[in-house]
Design an enzyme around this catalytic site. Sequence first.
Site, short mmCIF file in Angstrom:
data_model
loop_
_atom_site.label_atom_id
_atom_site.label_comp_id
_atom_site.label_asym_id
_atom_site.label_seq_id
_atom_site.Cartn_x
_atom_site.Cartn_y
_atom_site.Cartn_z
N LEU A 1037 0.86 -1.30 -0.06
CA LEU A 1037 0.27 -0.36 -0.11
C LEU A 1037 0.85 1.01 -0.09
O LEU A 1037 1.79 1.47 0.93
CB LEU A 1037 -0.76 0.04 1.36
CG LEU A 1037 -1.48 -1.01 1.40
CD1 LEU A 1037 -2.55 -1.38 2.96
CD2 LEU A 1037 -3.16 -1.83 0.11
N GLY A 1039 0.41 4.94 -0.86
CA GLY A 1039 -0.33 5.61 -0.97
C GLY A 1039 -0.12 7.13 -0.67
O GLY A 1039 -1.08 8.16 -0.92
N GLY A 1040 0.51 7.04 0.49
CA GLY A 1040 0.88 7.69 1.39
C GLY A 1040 1.85 8.70 1.21
O GLY A 1040 2.73 8.00 0.58
N GLN A 1114 -5.15 4.07 -6.23
CA GLN A 1114 -6.47 3.36 -5.52
C GLN A 1114 -7.28 5.14 -6.51
O GLN A 1114 -6.54 5.81 -7.58
CB GLN A 1114 -5.87 3.72 -4.43
CG GLN A 1114 -4.99 5.10 -4.06
CD GLN A 1114 -5.70 4.92 -2.30
OE1 GLN A 1114 -4.93 4.95 -1.60
NE2 GLN A 1114 -6.65 4.70 -1.37
N GLY A 1143 -8.73 5.36 1.66
CA GLY A 1143 -8.27 5.26 2.07
C GLY A 1143 -7.88 3.34 1.88
O GLY A 1143 -8.30 3.11 0.58
N HIS A 1144 -7.34 2.96 2.71
CA HIS A 1144 -7.04 1.32 1.67
C HIS A 1144 -7.93 0.32 1.04
O HIS A 1144 -7.28 -1.37 0.86
CB HIS A 1144 -5.30 0.23 2.55
CG HIS A 1144 -5.98 0.71 4.43
ND1 HIS A 1144 -6.66 0.31 4.98
CD2 HIS A 1144 -4.70 1.59 4.64
CE1 HIS A 1144 -6.59 -0.04 6.07
NE2 HIS A 1144 -5.40 0.35 5.97
N ASP A 1174 5.70 1.01 4.68
CA ASP A 1174 6.51 1.48 5.56
C ASP A 1174 6.63 0.16 6.61
O ASP A 1174 7.15 0.51 7.42
CB ASP A 1174 6.51 3.12 6.54
CG ASP A 1174 4.76 3.06 6.75
OD1 ASP A 1174 4.20 1.27 7.38
OD2 ASP A 1174 4.08 3.66 7.65
N LYS A 1313 6.36 5.07 11.44
CA LYS A 1313 5.02 6.05 11.37
C LYS A 1313 5.58 7.60 11.70
O LYS A 1313 5.27 8.94 11.62
CB LYS A 1313 3.82 6.03 11.94
CG LYS A 1313 3.60 4.65 11.63
CD LYS A 1313 3.00 4.48 10.69
CE LYS A 1313 2.07 2.66 10.25
NZ LYS A 1313 1.79 3.29 8.77
#
Length: 1641
Positions: A1037, A1039-1040, A1114, A1143-1144, A1174, A1313
């Site tokens: 994932l 997307g961040g 996405q 969102g995922h 991450d 994070k």
Amino acid sequence: MELLVDQTVKVVGNDEEEQYDDEKWKKEKRINSHKPFLSVHRAGMMILTCISILAVDFPAFPRRFAKVETFGTSLMDLGVGSFVFSAGIVAAKPFLKKPENRFKPLSGQLIRVFRQSIPILTLGFIRFFMIKGVNYQEHVTEYGVHWNFFFTLGFLPIFVTLCRTLQKYTRFSVVGLGIGLIYQYLLSKFGLQNYIQYASRTNLISANKEGICSFFGYLAIFLIALDTGHYILPTDPYYAFRENRQNKKPKPKKLAMILFSWSCLWWLAFMVTMLLRVDISRQMANLPYILWVTAFNTTFLLLFQLVELYFFPNYWKTGAKTLPQVVEAVNTNGLAVFLLANLLTGLVNISFRTLYTSDFVAELILSVYLFVISLTMSTSIDYRKIKEFAARYPKPDGVSFVYGTAGFRTKAELLDSVIFRVGILGALRSKKLDSKTIGIMITASHNPEEDNGVKLVDPYGEMLEQKWEIYATQLANASNADVLVNVVKDIVAVNDIDPTKKATVVYARDTRPSGVSLIEALEHGLTAVDANLVNFGIKTTPQLHYVARCYNTLGAENSYGEPTEEGYYKKLAIAYRKIVEGLPRLPKIKVDSANGVGAPKLRELAKFIGEDILDVKIINDDINTRGKLNYQCGADFVKTQQRVPLGLVLPAEQRAASFDGDADRIVYYYNDSDGTFKLLDGDKIASLAAGFIIELIKVAGLEGINIGVVQTAYANGSSTNYLTKVLGVPVSCVSTGVKHLHHEAEKYDVGVYFEANGHGTVLFSPKAQAVIRKAEGKTPENVSAIEKLRALISLINQTVGDALSDLLLVEAILTYRQWTPKQWDLAYTDLPNRLVKVVVSNRHIFKTTDAERKLVEPKGLQEKIDRLVQQYKGGRSFVRPSGTEDVVRVYAEAATRHECDELAFKVSGLVYDEAGGIGGRPKETMDSLKLRPDSGNRLHTTSAFDFQSSSLSVAAKTMQRELNKLIGQTDVQNRRAFKNEMDNFYYLFTRYLGEHKGSKLDWDKVKEPSPEQIIPYDSLLEIDNGEHLSKLAVLKLNGGLGTTMGCVGPKSAIAVRNGMTFLDLSVRQIEFLNSKYSVDVPFILMNSFNTDEETKRIIQKYEAHKINIMTFNQSRYPRINKESLQPTPRSPNSDISQWYPPGHGDLFDSLYNSGTLDKLLAEGKEYLFVSNVDNLGAVVDPRILQHMVDSNAEFIMEVTDKTKADIKGGTLINYDGIVRLLEVAQVPPEHVQEFKSIKKFRIFNTNNLWMNLKAIKRVIEDRELALEVIVNEKTIETGEIVIQLETAVGAAIKHFKNAHGVNVKRSRFLPVKSTSDLFLVTSDLYSLNHGELVMNPKRLFQTVPLVKLGDEFKKVANFLSRFQSIPYILELDHLTVTGDVTFGAGVQLKGTVIIVANQGARIDIPPGSILENKEDIKPGLKVIKRINGIKELSSSELRVSSIPTAYRNRILTSDVNGNQPTTRSTANKNHNIEIIDIPQTASRENTTAKYQEKYGITFYLSYLARWPDLFCVQESPNGTLMGYVMGKAEGRGKEWHGHVTAITVAPEYRRIGLAEGMMQLLETVYKGYFVDLFVRVSNSVAIQMYKKFGYTVYRRVLGYYYSSGDNEEDAFDMRKPLSRDTDHQSIVTNGENKKVRPEDL
């Protein structure tokens, strides 16, 4: 030769036949036996062999080339040894593909090998009897009286298998050379050579002494060649000898060097034997012969490879490996060539006196002989021709194809390459099935005209075998001609297809314009493999099924008919005329043919029947005008729209019927006198047919034929009552799906089934057909009925649903009965029915029986439904849970529409109340219903929104209007994709309006997961073979953004270790995985619109890496203004701040809509591992993948034990028996603190997820995915407050079958994070291993320190500037740093370190400082002393002396001089148990007090870190510490149990039940099969107490305890069975007498 050699390969390698899949093809890229130089070598040897075996019989053949009798060499002597050497080379292939083959149990291998050797040995016996039978000339000194070369080949595999056991210690070549040396020693020193040459033939062994003894020489040759094959077959010659097998690039020059070295070595060894004067003998196959054959063959291979390398470099550079057809043919058909050559040689020797023929005649005979062999070989597959044709039909880029139930079906312009390849596959299928005729139909049935498709039909009209559907998919997705050829070769090899067999394919198409060009592509595919083409022209799909069966039964007793279109019409027409003969013709029937192929075919059929017999008017018969096919007409349109098709004027009570586009479905209908549309669907047709057949059987006087009808639960109750009560026919009810219906129908002598869509047929068993065929009537009525039954068998197309055949069936019955459609309809009246969906919190509480018609659970609910049903005339209702969605379907029938709807909603209300329905409660009155006035008595489906409102809210309508504006502004090219996104967003928005507010969990139903719902990782099977990795894909994932850490761009681009980014580490992990397990796991990135562009730029640097990287985006959703509930963007190109990634949880839709899901499935992928990019701990774990496969789980979530740092993380719960993800946002406010507790919710979601790709496709296409809506409020830069509606991917767990969690180690959850996390992963706490972070083994316990860095460290740049180097933290427990603090190089942090720099102050930690258990470090610190104090406690009152940080409100200190420690408390000073530290030593250390055990601090901390929920402290009301217990859980299967490590109660609190309570708590935490503990045998007080608690002695452990002076004492291992151990298998009697040593535990 290849087939002969491959038989030996199969035997030697035990290469069991396996289903073809993508993984097998990928292995062929690394282990490729189809090396051109090797093929030329083998083919050349076979050709020379074929020439020599006949030529040697003529005087023209030079005698120096013939076999020598005893000593010496010749060309033919070399040939027989080379044959064995060649077989040995390719025998290495199974070892390379499956290295574990060589280590399988010997006994099983020998049995399997002997069984597989039987065909070769049989050839030996055949040759022996043929030679003796015709008195053929032979030389007994070659092999003996009975022996021949086939026996040598047949016994080789058995002896090679015996030699496998030695390979654990040495190489095959060493074993072979050793056998040769021993054999030569026996020949020279023990008289074996004289025995072979001079011994009399007195028994079976001496009669065959030459063949038996020479066998060991050939065995040595085979073993040496087998080792050589390990170098030759892989693309990388060192592939087999690498510790980690990697997919290296081809290294032909390296192979040439190896072959050169081997050649020199073998020639040198051969020269040594010559110098030792050991004569070479092919007859004995002695050591010089072994070395000579080996040297010659390695030299030949070297020369062939050099020619290929320097004269044909494209073989290596492009992968093009097509050879001349003769070479390919000889390789592919070696066994056939060899046998044919032997037969022709025998024929020539019998027909001619070869020894007396002239040279001219000899050459003429040899020429004819070779011509016959070559002509025979010309029938094999020409792969060059396939490549030439394939160049015309390249596969379109970016498109993947999957062969499904309907074959291939998509846009016509994408299909030409697919159709071409299907032609090849059809021909191969025909060859595989001994030249049976295969059918290929080009059609797309009821799809729009611009679509088309293709499907294959097996010989008897059935669907293509499922295994071959995989081949179809592989062929369709072959990226280029070379890959296509390799796939074809694989299919031929895996299925043992004889390419010399003829192939016959009959093919047809429907009326779609695209069919013309697609037929041409199909014909080219068939021509490429020299198939016989039978173009059946434009036909219906059932006609093609019919003709395929006819071709394959032609001339047989069960002949199905004449294999022509005319034969089809004649068969149906004759049968129809026989049934209606002498009966009045019915009024005209109007037939809607959907403007498809059914129109001209029905017109032709009607001609054969005659207008005087059948009056039919065909409408919608325009097959020439573009765009009309299936447009507002056809069976599918009529069924779904419940109205007459376009272009049909239907007077009252006139019957009409509709076909679909390829005429395999039919539905009837009429208008009632009041104009009401009446549909006569599959239920009506089935009832009509069953009644007619029953009547005929009865009138015919036939007995012993049972007839049945098959239905599903959704069949109208009136039809079931009519069949059972009126007709008296048994009805079987099965689950939905045509496969269930067809299978059940086969159980009857006559089985009738029709789906509601009009697709169906009648099956007559062979028994029924035989009875009807042999029947002889006694009366005219008997005879007439029998004749009609015989005609009926011919009238019905039993291969497949057929609209033409079914039309005649219905018309024949209506004519026989002289019924109007209304009379047919009135045979029974469909009860009004309604289907309602109730959204519930847990569908799994509903259990059904009786084909889903009765509820078993919840208890009592069925009785309530029954009582309701009894209140309504004709009432029937059943409740059925959805398979994947938290929805319960309620079906109801009643006498009137009003009563039906009322019953449906009352039952829905019961379900809602029982299951905790979500949303508003279903209303039980008609006020809530907005029914169509023409709803009649047909079934309609209601959605979950019916329970809340009959129309959308004003907000929803406004949102819809604004979204339509955005869609209208999008350019045409991107509009479709944008509309899909907006449709999905709108669905989410309406769910937010209708469900989010007031949709609360019933907290009383929130339970801890059961043991079956959370599986401990340690209980998983330990494997490391990567068996299923070929079917895996990995998705990150991505997307961040990295903005929260002060970075620009994707977070995945942040450097986290040794200058490598998250992406770098992930790529390294996948590359290592692929090389270690020899697989090709693709790496997929789900980007957002924020990260996509930059990510695509970054991954360009991986283009040279051997890794398949895919990306997809996405969705992009508009932000919603909180006040107006309208989208904030005003156009599709509005500023990026107006949009957000949802969102995922959007993974599912985006994976599907992007085409990535279909692409993965087409590539043979079945499983998907998803994780956050991450999370550095999220690496592929084959153990979890294997568990997923073994447990048939469609969804697995990795969870890990929660710590105080994870209190907000989502957790898995048991909610009414179903495992669900619970997020903090879903928790009622009054229970938030309870949710954050680590006592009740002890695990949390790591977001490492394993999913089944086919299951994902199913839940998406069935629209059953409904993830909880997460509302996220934000204030954007303009100051506007907006709402983002998001979903979490883990919430989907409730929609998948067998979904559960796996409790993994904390090391699999290493997210970054914040810079605090970055501090940990960049420290010496971890090392890097192939992209994976591994905990430093020097850390004493495997827990991660708690690190909190202040705001000054928040951004990565600031973080890096405050550390000259990251401190050493191997002994760190806790670090808190706030304020302006910097660290010098080489700082060490130990224990608990808290550094606080007040505002305006600064703390600089000097380089090399050691900080151990330092709190409240103040500014101005210059020197930090190391703390070395040791703290210890002894107390004879306690079995375990102390426990450290497990207790709250304790600070452990020591002075800086290392003096004895003190204990201070921040709470109550009156504790009777002091909590202090202990030396870090091993358990069971020397003690001075009896019963006292002392443990090191690491012992306690390891328990605390791993099983925190098994530490329990008892406190009195005033806070006094009364006692504690600690334990652990371990084992697997029925050994899964809890263990009491220590339990202590303060003296003043004993005998009040505290110990028993704490023990009971520990017993219930992990729900094991038993709990055990250890106690000294002398501690009688404790033993009696444990017995009182239910414990018994399981065994006595000798010398378990020891103390000073090396004195030892035994321990009792005591156990208590728990509820899971229902048979008490965990305990024994007289356990005191069962003695074991500690090392045996």
